[in-house]
Write an enzyme that holds these catalytic residues in place. Sequence first.
Site, PDB file in Angstrom:
ATOM      1  N   GLN A 177      41.249  21.457  34.425  1.00 38.16           N
ATOM      2  CA  GLN A 177      40.132  21.272  35.373  1.00 38.16           C
ATOM      3  C   GLN A 177      38.844  21.886  34.822  1.00 38.16           C
ATOM      4  O   GLN A 177      37.961  22.313  35.583  1.00 38.16           O
ATOM      5  CB  GLN A 177      40.460  21.866  36.745  1.00 38.16           C
ATOM      6  CG  GLN A 177      41.563  21.128  37.505  1.00 38.16           C
ATOM      7  CD  GLN A 177      41.204  19.689  37.872  1.00 38.16           C
ATOM      8  OE1 GLN A 177      40.048  19.295  37.898  1.00 38.16           O
ATOM      9  NE2 GLN A 177      42.226  18.883  38.148  1.00 38.16           N
ATOM     10  N   SER A 178      38.714  21.910  33.499  1.00 39.94           N
ATOM     11  CA  SER A 178      37.560  22.540  32.854  1.00 39.94           C
ATOM     12  C   SER A 178      36.232  21.904  33.257  1.00 39.94           C
ATOM     13  O   SER A 178      36.013  20.705  33.047  1.00 39.94           O
ATOM     14  CB  SER A 178      37.728  22.424  31.337  1.00 39.94           C
ATOM     15  OG  SER A 178      36.511  22.731  30.688  1.00 39.94           O
ATOM     16  N   ASN A 179      35.351  22.736  33.803  1.00 39.26           N
ATOM     17  CA  ASN A 179      33.994  22.262  34.076  1.00 39.26           C
ATOM     18  C   ASN A 179      33.279  22.016  32.756  1.00 39.26           C
ATOM     19  O   ASN A 179      32.459  21.117  32.631  1.00 39.26           O
ATOM     20  CB  ASN A 179      33.216  23.316  34.864  1.00 39.26           C
ATOM     21  CG  ASN A 179      33.843  23.563  36.213  1.00 39.26           C
ATOM     22  OD1 ASN A 179      34.042  22.636  36.976  1.00 39.26           O
ATOM     23  ND2 ASN A 179      34.167  24.817  36.503  1.00 39.26           N
TER      24      ASN A 179
END
Length: 346
Positions: free
Chosen positions: A82-84
């Site tokens: 879920q890396s921004n």
Amino acid sequence: MDLSRFPRRRYTPFATPIEPMPRFSAALAASCPGGVGPEVWVKRDDQLGLFPGGNKTRKLEFLVADALAQGCDTLVTVGAPQSNHCRITLSAAVKEGLKCRFVIEERVPGTYDLNASGNQFMFRLMGVESQRAVPAGSDLKAALQEELDALAAQGRKGYAIPTGGSNAIGGLGYVACAQEMQQQWFDMGLRFDEVVVGSGSSGTHGGLVAGFLGNRIDVPVVGVGVSRDPADQAPVVHREAQAVCDLLGLNLQVPVEAVQCVGGYWQPKYSVPNARMVEAVQLLARTEGILLDPVYTGKIMAGLVGLARAGRWKAGQRVLFLHTGGLPSLHAYESIVLGDGAGLAP
Ligand SMILES: *Cc1c(COP(=O)(O)O)cnc(C)c1O
């Protein structure tokens, strides 16, 4: 300090707002000893450009400009599922007409799912060229190098961006933020007693420390760890701040005291929810209509709340919370943030 000698692409055509949060501050004070707490303000870095912006946008302004200056055609980076950072890097690549590849580090086993909502949906919609998952603890530098080698074998040129965009060049984004805030505080006639930021891959915290030192801004910065307690986090931030100062040619040694870290709010694990995060997300949403994310800003705000309740600030003192963004991951945790925190770690 003159940042204009570094190439930069501009992705946010304005200074992000600094806003008071009177209802949040009142609710927080009511839960502090003696009913007194600080006046909390927010710097809206959740409104930065690219899709949807957050602190990575500022780092990418300098990183992507460097990639373009070197004639690269592909951005290659690493991050959690879920890396921004991965999502915003892809958005920057699309905007610049570059290709983009990811190495996804599956920090929590079972979280890499090509059909998941949130990031996977957006990766596909914006057209990531490729992605491959590696287990937690893999050598990410080597994985990035493999991608660069594969591109070179096709006559292409990749540009590797480390985790979170946190190297000396990426840290310049938060030196620019320090200068932006300095001007805003002057224009608004405001003084702050402390700035509270998140501290993860450390480009944000370390870049601000470098920017505050370089611009002689005498306001303490405290970083709330999102994945490490102070004994492990402070050296990471110190290294980043020093690397940024060196790149700027400041000729100064970053004092150990300039790097303040707080721990205890990220447990049980990076990105895994806890009850204090849920409380902070609900409190801000219901007093100011501002949303936080469960992985970063919810835990960072839980840190601010905890410090206030422990009596860190006197009544009337002013604290600035840096909202670093991250909202898309909120949707992967909807039932948790609407719940009462029961069954979660404290
Ligand atoms: C990456 C991130 C952070 C942490 O910033 P670092 O520069 O990696 O320390 C904080 N908040 C959000 C929303 C992020 O995406």
